[in-house]
Scaffold this active site. Sequence first.
Site, PDB file in Angstrom:
ATOM      1  N   GLY A   8       0.842  -1.222   0.000  1.00  0.00           N
ATOM      2  CA  GLY A   8       0.000   0.000   0.000  1.00  0.00           C
ATOM      3  C   GLY A   8       0.862   1.251   0.000  1.00  0.00           C
ATOM      4  N   LEU A  10       1.600   3.494  -2.090  1.00  0.00           N
ATOM      5  CA  LEU A  10       1.222   4.736  -2.789  1.00  0.00           C
ATOM      6  C   LEU A  10       0.102   5.477  -2.061  1.00  0.00           C
ATOM      7  CD1 LEU A  10       1.312   3.533  -6.521  1.00  0.00           C
ATOM      8  CD2 LEU A  10       3.105   4.639  -5.193  1.00  0.00           C
ATOM      9  N   GLY A  11      -0.309   4.992  -0.896  1.00  0.00           N
ATOM     10  CA  GLY A  11      -1.403   5.619  -0.159  1.00  0.00           C
ATOM     11  C   GLY A  11      -0.938   6.807   0.676  1.00  0.00           C
ATOM     12  N   GLN A  12      -1.848   7.316   1.515  1.00  0.00           N
ATOM     13  CA  GLN A  12      -1.544   8.525   2.299  1.00  0.00           C
ATOM     14  C   GLN A  12      -0.336   8.303   3.201  1.00  0.00           C
ATOM     15  OE1 GLN A  12      -4.265   9.718   5.400  1.00  0.00           O
ATOM     16  NE2 GLN A  12      -3.546  11.831   5.385  1.00  0.00           N
ATOM     17  N   ASP A  34       2.406  -1.775  -4.405  1.00  0.00           N
ATOM     18  CA  ASP A  34       1.002  -1.338  -4.362  1.00  0.00           C
ATOM     19  C   ASP A  34       0.277  -2.046  -5.495  1.00  0.00           C
ATOM     20  OD1 ASP A  34      -0.356   1.413  -2.924  1.00  0.00           O
ATOM     21  OD2 ASP A  34      -1.447   0.614  -4.658  1.00  0.00           O
ATOM     22  N   ILE A  35      -1.041  -2.084  -5.432  1.00  0.00           N
ATOM     23  CA  ILE A  35      -1.805  -2.683  -6.539  1.00  0.00           C
ATOM     24  C   ILE A  35      -1.764  -1.756  -7.754  1.00  0.00           C
ATOM     25  CG2 ILE A  35      -4.087  -1.730  -5.936  1.00  0.00           C
ATOM     26  CD1 ILE A  35      -5.204  -4.578  -6.559  1.00  0.00           C
ATOM     27  N   ASP A  49      -0.540  -7.271  -5.677  1.00  0.00           N
ATOM     28  CA  ASP A  49      -1.862  -7.305  -5.032  1.00  0.00           C
ATOM     29  C   ASP A  49      -1.744  -8.148  -3.755  1.00  0.00           C
ATOM     30  OD1 ASP A  49      -4.456  -7.833  -4.237  1.00  0.00           O
ATOM     31  OD2 ASP A  49      -5.179  -8.333  -6.241  1.00  0.00           O
ATOM     32  N   TYR A 138     -14.948  -1.716   9.081  1.00  0.00           N
ATOM     33  CA  TYR A 138     -13.541  -1.339   9.273  1.00  0.00           C
ATOM     34  C   TYR A 138     -13.098  -1.653  10.704  1.00  0.00           C
ATOM     35  CZ  TYR A 138      -9.491   1.920   9.222  1.00  0.00           C
ATOM     36  OH  TYR A 138      -8.249   2.503   9.291  1.00  0.00           O
TER      37      TYR A 138
END
Length: 312
Positions: A8, A10-12, A34-35, A49, A138
Site C-alpha cells: 500500500g 502509494l497511499g496517504q 502497491d496494486i 496485489d 472497518y
Amino acid sequence: MKKILVTGALGQIGSELITTLRDQYGDDNVIGTDIRSSEDDTCIFETCDVTDGKALCETAKKHNVDTIMHLAALLSAKAEAIPQKAWELNMGGLVNALEVARELDLQFFTPSSIGAFGPQTPKQDTPQDTIMRPTTMYGVNKVAGELLCDYYYHRFGVDTRGIRYPGLISYKTLPGGGTTDYAVEIYYEAVKNNRYTSYIGANTYMDMMYMPDALKAIIQLMEADPDKLVHRNAFNISSISAAPEDFGEAIRKYIPEFNLSYDVDPVRQKIAESWPDSIDSSAAKEEWGFEPEYDIDSMTSDMLEKIKEKYV
Ligand code: NAD
C-alpha cells in the site's frame, strides 16, 4: 541494516513512509509495493496485489527483505460502502502478509486504528486495554487484525508490532476515504477558497495526528527493545483531540476571514460518534518512548505553509 517491503506504498501513509525509510535505511533497502503502478521510476517499486499471497511472498523473496510493513487496506468510510470487499482486502491481505512474515521470518508492522473502538468504549482518555465492540466493518477488521497479529506472535513467534492510529493529517498525498479526511480537506479549502463545509458536525471530537509524528512513531516502535514491549500490537497513540471548530479557530489565526459551515453526512457522522473523543497514549510513552512534536497550532502553521507553496 534493515531491508523493508511496504504494501500500500502509494497511499496517504505509504507515500511518505517510503521516503522517510529511504532517508533512514538507504534507497536500496526499501521496496515499495502497491496494486497501482508507480510513476516514480527512481526507486525500487513492484506492483503487487496483497490478496495474492503467492505473489506477495515471491516479491518479498526476490528482494530478500527482513521486514514487512503492511499498509494496504480499505479505510473506514469506503469500507462501509463495500463491506464484503473490505473484509476480503483488510483480512485477506493481512493474513497473507502475516503468512509471508512467518514463512520468511520477517519483522512485521501493520497499523490498527481508533476505528477499532466502538460506542461502548469509554470516550474520554480511552485506555489501552478496554471494551472493543466496533459497529463498522472497518472496526471489525481492525479488532480482528489486532488479535491476529497477537496470535502470530504468541503462536509462531513472528515479531509483530502495531499502532492504533488516530486520523492522520498530511499535505503530500490526499487521504483514502476515512472518516477523519475532513481534517485534511479543511486546510486545502482554507488556502484555495477561504471557506470549508464540514461533513462532520460541530462538537464531534476525534483524535488526530500530524504525519511526521506518525512516521517517527513507526520507526521508534520497530526499533524498540522487544523486552520492554508489554503490548506489542495496537498501541494507542494520539497528539490532538479536536472537533471541526478547533481546526477553524486554529486556521483563523493565519487566515482571519476563514469561514466554517456544516453539511453533516449521516454515514460518516455516525462512524465518528462511535469512536473515542480522546485516547490515552501512556502505554506507548512508557514502553517505547512515544513523544509527538506537533500540536494543533504548530501543525496548522506547517500545513498552511506547505499547501500554499504547492498551490499558490
Ligand atoms: P490509503 O487508502 O491512502 O492507501 C491504501 C493503499 O493501498 C492505496 O495506495 C491502494 O492503492 C493500496 N491497495 C488497495 N488495494 C490493494 C491491494 N489489493 N493490494 C495492494 N495494495 C492495495 O490508506 P492509508 O491512509 O495510507 O492507510 C494505511 C493503513 O493505515 C491502513 O491499514 C489504514 O487502516 C491505517 N490507518 C490510516 C489512518 C489514516 O488517517 N490515514 C488512520 C488509522 C489507520
